[in-house]
Design an enzyme around this catalytic site. Structure first.
Site, mmCIF file in Angstrom:
data_model
loop_
_atom_site.group_PDB
_atom_site.id
_atom_site.type_symbol
_atom_site.label_atom_id
_atom_site.label_comp_id
_atom_site.label_asym_id
_atom_site.label_seq_id
_atom_site.Cartn_x
_atom_site.Cartn_y
_atom_site.Cartn_z
ATOM 1 N N THR A 118 40.355 40.719 27.648
ATOM 2 C CA THR A 118 40.262 41.642 28.784
ATOM 3 C C THR A 118 40.249 43.100 28.345
ATOM 4 O O THR A 118 40.615 43.434 27.220
ATOM 5 C CB THR A 118 41.445 41.423 29.752
ATOM 6 O OG1 THR A 118 42.656 41.769 29.082
ATOM 7 C CG2 THR A 118 41.506 39.988 30.241
ATOM 8 N N ASP A 119 39.849 43.936 29.285
ATOM 9 C CA ASP A 119 39.942 45.372 29.055
ATOM 10 C C ASP A 119 41.304 45.839 29.581
ATOM 11 O O ASP A 119 42.142 45.022 29.972
ATOM 12 C CB ASP A 119 38.773 46.111 29.706
ATOM 13 C CG ASP A 119 38.717 45.954 31.224
ATOM 14 O OD1 ASP A 119 39.724 45.562 31.847
ATOM 15 O OD2 ASP A 119 37.647 46.237 31.796
ATOM 16 N N PHE A 120 41.535 47.131 29.632
ATOM 17 C CA PHE A 120 42.846 47.641 30.025
ATOM 18 C C PHE A 120 43.201 47.338 31.482
ATOM 19 O O PHE A 120 44.358 47.447 31.870
ATOM 20 C CB PHE A 120 42.941 49.149 29.747
ATOM 21 C CG PHE A 120 42.088 49.975 30.662
ATOM 22 C CD1 PHE A 120 42.625 50.554 31.803
ATOM 23 C CD2 PHE A 120 40.741 50.178 30.387
ATOM 24 C CE1 PHE A 120 41.835 51.318 32.653
ATOM 25 C CE2 PHE A 120 39.943 50.937 31.223
ATOM 26 C CZ PHE A 120 40.491 51.510 32.366
ATOM 27 N N THR A 121 42.228 46.914 32.297
ATOM 28 C CA THR A 121 42.500 46.597 33.700
ATOM 29 C C THR A 121 42.819 45.121 33.916
ATOM 30 O O THR A 121 43.096 44.706 35.041
ATOM 31 C CB THR A 121 41.300 46.973 34.600
ATOM 32 O OG1 THR A 121 40.194 46.116 34.281
ATOM 33 C CG2 THR A 121 40.907 48.429 34.432
ATOM 34 N N ILE B 216 40.608 42.717 33.354
ATOM 35 C CA ILE B 216 39.342 42.047 33.680
ATOM 36 C C ILE B 216 38.630 41.718 32.364
ATOM 37 O O ILE B 216 38.663 42.510 31.419
ATOM 38 C CB ILE B 216 38.467 42.948 34.569
ATOM 39 C CG1 ILE B 216 39.120 43.089 35.946
ATOM 40 C CG2 ILE B 216 37.054 42.414 34.697
ATOM 41 C CD1 ILE B 216 38.427 44.054 36.880
#
Length: 177
Positions: free
Chosen positions: A36-39, A41
């Protein structure tokens, strides 16, 4: 090819390769934090990794040993490589940390020097990502005929199942048995 299938059946980790279904293959993948990315997602490029794993395990379950295939290919076409010739991807919905996804792989066409596959990333019955991938066989910078063992295995796998659903068609989630 039957000897290869017997060896596969003795693989204690074969369950990690997903399962063959009418029309293709399904591989379950859990989304980890690293995907995932920092969000939280799934980072878009990681869908390509999930799809690559599914293509590899599809070959494994239809009895194609990539190491044997590479050996045959070296004899038939020195300097060979499999390359992604084209790929179109439609990102429809995001996957998130800890989701369990299923990557559905269905052969669309087995041509002279290429194989075209439809791949769908599903969360239950929800379509998240759909991709159409054309993989080509090349040697010495030119397209070459796909090795006979791979051609035969892919055609047999396609013939055994139902036709791949049309692009954009919702896929039913498998029912528990």
């Amino acid at each position: 090819m039957n000897e290869r299938l017997d060896l596969l059946k003795s693989d204690p980790f074969l369950g990690l390769a997903g399962r063959l279904v009418p029309g293709g293959h399904v591989l379950a993948v859990r989304v980890y934090y690293e995907d995932t990315d920092f969000t939280g997602i799934v980072y878009h490029a990681n869908y390509l990794k999930f799809m690559e794993r599914a293509r590899t395990d599809h070959l494994r379950l239809i009895g194609v040993s990539q190491s044997e295939l590479f050996g045959q290919a070296l004899e038939e076409a020195p300097g060979f490589a499999f390359v992604v010739r084209s790929m179109s991807i439609d990102f429809q919905r995001p996957a998130r940390f800890d989701d369990v996804l299923e990557i559905h792989t269905s052969p669309i066409e087995v041509a002279g020097a290429s194989i075209t596959l439809l791949q769908r990333v599903m969360r239950g019955s929800e379509l998240l990502v759909e991709g159409k991938v054309k993989v080509a066989f090349v040697a010495q910078g030119r397209a070459r005929r796909i090795p006979d063992a791979l051609r035969a295995a892919m055609k047999a796998a396609k013939a055994e199942g139902t036709p791949a659903p049309a692009e954009g068609t919702p896929v039913q989630a498998p029912t528990a048995t």
